[in-house]
Enzyme design. Structure first.
Site, PDB file in Angstrom:
ATOM      1  CG  HIS A   1      -0.922   8.944   4.422  1.00 26.66           C
ATOM      2  ND1 HIS A   1      -1.620   9.845   3.653  1.00 26.66           N
ATOM      3  CD2 HIS A   1      -1.378   7.725   4.073  1.00 26.66           C
ATOM      4  CE1 HIS A   1      -2.469   9.179   2.869  1.00 26.66           C
ATOM      5  NE2 HIS A   1      -2.340   7.898   3.096  1.00 26.66           N
TER       6      HIS A   1
ATOM      7  CD  GLU B   1      -3.041  -3.239   2.705  1.00 23.43           C
ATOM      8  OE1 GLU B   1      -3.292  -2.200   2.111  1.00 23.43           O
ATOM      9  OE2 GLU B   1      -3.626  -3.595   3.750  1.00 23.43           O
TER      10      GLU B   1
ATOM     11  CB  SER C   1      -6.472   2.205   0.039  1.00 23.07           C
ATOM     12  OG  SER C   1      -5.159   2.611   0.242  1.00 23.07           O
TER      13      SER C   1
ATOM     14  CG  ASP D   1      -2.106   0.908   1.092  1.00 22.43           C
ATOM     15  OD1 ASP D   1      -1.897   2.119   0.903  1.00 22.43           O
ATOM     16  OD2 ASP D   1      -3.245   0.424   1.160  1.00 22.43           O
TER      17      ASP D   1
ATOM     18  CG  HIS E   1      -2.664   4.863  -3.505  1.00 25.70           C
ATOM     19  ND1 HIS E   1      -1.788   5.242  -2.509  1.00 25.70           N
ATOM     20  CD2 HIS E   1      -3.694   4.257  -2.871  1.00 25.70           C
ATOM     21  CE1 HIS E   1      -2.287   4.896  -1.345  1.00 25.70           C
ATOM     22  NE2 HIS E   1      -3.437   4.278  -1.518  1.00 25.70           N
TER      23      HIS E   1
ATOM     24  CG  HIS F   1      -3.013   8.424  -1.588  1.00 25.34           C
ATOM     25  ND1 HIS F   1      -4.253   7.827  -1.560  1.00 25.34           N
ATOM     26  CD2 HIS F   1      -2.419   8.091  -0.417  1.00 25.34           C
ATOM     27  CE1 HIS F   1      -4.379   7.138  -0.446  1.00 25.34           C
ATOM     28  NE2 HIS F   1      -3.285   7.287   0.274  1.00 25.34           N
TER      29      HIS F   1
ATOM     30  CG  HIS G   1      -6.949   0.708   7.009  1.00 25.09           C
ATOM     31  ND1 HIS G   1      -5.903   1.302   6.339  1.00 25.09           N
ATOM     32  CD2 HIS G   1      -7.485   1.667   7.794  1.00 25.09           C
ATOM     33  CE1 HIS G   1      -5.791   2.570   6.719  1.00 25.09           C
ATOM     34  NE2 HIS G   1      -6.738   2.826   7.587  1.00 25.09           N
TER      35      HIS G   1
END
Lengths: 505, 505
Positions: A287, A278, A88, A42, A328, A429, A139
């Site tokens: 972030h 993941e 996401s 991710d 992304h 992102h 999530h």
């Protein structure tokens, strides 16, 4: 004007994509036993891999590539239906359902109608299914494989669907869950619960659905058998560099345990397994603009990928396909500043060598430290973040902000990024393509640059899945959709990607 | 002196090659006729393609991919021997010689010894050779294919080698040259010359080497035959969006003319051709942080690639391989800012629709405008750059800076980048991987993520070239090396990439 045109064309495109994915006879071995491992790092952009590779090269001057580099086969376009910069939820829906949707939507289309996922379609065909993550299991990314809801933030609801206590297909879809996020599975009366109701999902899983429940490292070490759910932290699991191995398993450990148990459970079946793994928190460090957390979660992702490919080679009796691609980019990461003279460029991965924790942990450590002495701040906080030489101004800023972890975190991040010579352009992102990696049976079919929705359709094709029939079943359950999938009131419609208004100036 | 020695060495080399070419098993189709087209979009990073694709999607809501997207087969690692952030000289040397070198080095290794290039090795084997660019032909990328020198900036010398008036192999290596940079080929006595001496290279080319010389659009339209040199501007050719088609041909036009003439010239030969085509100025717009120039040179690169693949399909009698990859990223481009509320992200390619020129042209236009009225500034300067709504502060800044094109350019760039929601982190390059594209015969052999030096070796392998023998020949010419390749005095050695000192803080 553009808006209505956009919606129309996007709707058409969506239709074409769904239609394409159900052409019969589109893959070889449609009925042969097959496994599919989908790995999503991710928030892992193109610069993320170069950052980790350069650091590794710096450590030994010999390593020119990392494990996944050998597996690159192209790139993925990440645009969602309402934005050139995706989230996401929209991109993982492209991977799970093979359709593009709007940012925030969890396995639903633009009109909030649920779409059948490869995990649900695999389950319907007898495949064993798994989700292995380092974030909360509720999530967005894992959520899109076995739940359907208009807004990714309603994790109470997602938890119920994920575990099958309340799923539109009427029963549990996921045989194996490993990750974090226990707080959404315990009733609100329990300490640390995140639920707003008194539903005891772990209790239900054990007593009503036959799940074995694991919550500790010791539990993790046990011999296990599907179905089981292992949630080792209340919220997200730790960043790899902060992880205490005595408390939490690594992503690699979870992946291998999961693969072994999925293989064992499907040994006597005609079908194999589907699992989504993941590397969730590469994104969170993006972030946070935290290069240290980012680096070590990327290295762990690479280690996991290497271990998984070795596992595939060892277990070749049930042919396995591995596809890995990020959802992304995150953080707008770039590598290197210009200098006015030689060496012209400044990007110095050697600073990573001293880093022992993310700034999240170090800012909390500084806040809870009883004193305010500069010596401790210098060696135990800045030093442990990879900054051995904080300036007087940096020390002063961290002292002044001591009570605020976010203030101190920002000081640490700024100090480290400047020394490294890396830059982050955003806390969100960006819209750049992400890299596509593959291994195992038929992965070379995916050589190229693809829409993210092509990935979901490739999984379906390879496993011989019928996504459309699952979509039909889901959409027939109107009661469920009205109660749990659609927004309850009016929702502020997001702008289409052609109609953003300018509020940035 | 060098000339006669060169002749001797060439005779020897010819003998060696005949012997070598019968070694079995050194690559497929060693003796079959083959063409190779190497396309380098200079400074074209992963975000560059997404930027152009998103804008194109915005214009019609239907185009989901650009021509080159279909051709992506992996990625390229760009590190040089002295920096994790490379320059064009080091990376183009990797593409031309198949070795990594230091930033600034033109087809030389770390000890300033010349390395044989695929163009020189192709020429030695009877292939026709070409260089087609939109920069000065003496700029780093084309320079690395047919000249050898320790510092990319010594373009006087590079021009002499490129054209063969003074080349270590004793004769011209390039049969076809198209691009800009005439000023390095005319004697210093000529208006606009960039030379420090009175050598008339265009005169020499015509009278001594049989080159046809083209300098105008009208010349370009003529039927031509190898060898020829077409230089249409004194320095770089115009950015695509600023180009006057009555004066300068486009990159696509030059590519197709070049391919047709190379094909015709090699029609009766046993060997085909090698050509390097560079979309040179994607990079310059990146350095300038000018999204408008960047976009339109990228679109032109995509158009050229589409046209070239169609040409390959039409001319399949001599099988052609196309590989395209940038030398490095430029500008640290990222796409999208975060917003505090919906739509969460801000990246608005629609602003490109109004842009008619680069800021370079518009800032010069404003400087030379007689008045200072805001109406003209708003519509003819900001408006033509894609900013229909400049703020009072932006107008004031452009008025105050009117006499400085760089000041006004910065104001325009800032205004446009903010409206678009794109970000540039540097005026230089960055260390992220670049995308790899391929088409035609055997291109799928290059699926994956490779070191940039692998590309040069792939060209050599596909064309059955012996780079080592050319390197030996070059390195035997010690007089030439001492006089023209090596630094004349002591040169400040650059730091190794593991040893950068921190001067950024």
């Amino acid at each position: 004007m553009y808006f209505s045109k956009g919606i129309f064309l996007i709707a058409l495109a969506g239709f074409a994509e769904v239609a394409l994915s159900h052409k019969p006879g589109k893959g070889p071995n449609r009925n042969a036993k097959r496994n599919f491992i989908m790995v999503i790092p991710d928030g892992f952009g193109p610069a993320s891999e170069a950052l980790a590779r350069h650091y590794t090269h710096w450590t030994n001057n010999a390593t020119i590539d990392l494990p996944i580099d050998k597996m690159q086969i192209g790139g993925i376009r990440t645009r969602s239906t309402d934005s050139y910069v995706p989230d996401s939820a929209s991109t993982a829906t492209a991977y799970s359902c093979g359709i593009k949707t709007y940012n925030g939507g969890i396995a639903v289309d633009d009109s909030y109608a649920p779409c059948g996922t490869v995990l649900e379609a695999a389950k319907a065909k007898g495949y064993k299914t798994g989700l292995i993550v380092t974030s909360r299991i509720t999530h967005a990314t894992p959520a899109t494989y076995a739940s359907h809801i208009y807004d990714r933030d309603i994790e109470d609801n997602i938890a119920r669907q994920l575990i099958g206590e309340n799923h539109p297909l009427g029963k549990p879809q996921v045989d194996l869950i490993l990750g974090g996020g226990r707080c959404y599975f315990t009733p609100k009366s329990t300490a640390k619960s995140c639920r707003k109701d008194d539903i005891d999902l772990l209790g239900w899983a054990k007593s009503k659905a036959g799940y074995q429940v694991l919550t500790t490292r010791k539990d993790f070490e046990k011999k296990t058998k599907l179905p089981y759910i292992g949630l080792f932290t209340e919220s997200h699991m730790s960043y790899e560099i902060d992880r205490d191995p005595a408390v939490e398993p690594s992503l690699t450990e979870m992946a291998i345990k999961g693969l072994n148990d999925l293989l064992a459970a499907s040994k006597k079946e005609k079908t194999g397994f589907f699992v989504m793994i993941e590397a969730s928190r590469i994104d969170h460090a993006g972030h946070a603009n935290d290069p240290v957390g980012h680096l070590h979660d990327i290295l762990q992702y690479n280690t996991m990928m290497k271990t998984v490919t070795e596992w595939i080679d060892k277990n070749s009796d049930a042919p396995t396909t591995l596809i890995s691609t990020a959802d992304h980019e995150c953080g707008g990461l770039t590598l290197g500043y210009s200098l006015t003279g030689p060496p012209d460029y400044w990007w110095a991965p050697q600073y990573f060598a001293g880093a022992k924790n993310t700034y999240e942990v170090l800012a909390a450590k500084w806040k809870s430290y009883a004193g305010t002495d500069a010596a401790y701040l210098k060696t135990e906080i800045f030093g442990k973040y990879g900054v051995p030489d904080p300036t007087a101004a940096e020390l002063a800023a961290a002292t002044a902000g001591k009570s605020s972890t976010s203030a101190v975190g920002a000081v640490l991040a700024k100090a480290m990024n400047a020394r490294l010579g890396v830059n982050w352009s955003t806390g969100g992102h960006t819209g750049v393509d992400v890299n596509l990696y593959g291994y195992g049976v038929n992965h070379l079919k995916m050589v190229g640059n693809h829409e993210n929705s092509d990935v979901g359709n490739f999984v379906a094709q390879e496993l011989g899945l019928d996504l459309k029939s699952i979509t039909r079943k889901l959409q027939k359950n109107k009661k469920f959709i009205d109660a749990y999938v659609k927004p309850q009131g009016k929702v502020q419609k997001r702008d289409s990607c052609s109609k953003h208004v300018n509020e940035h100036l």
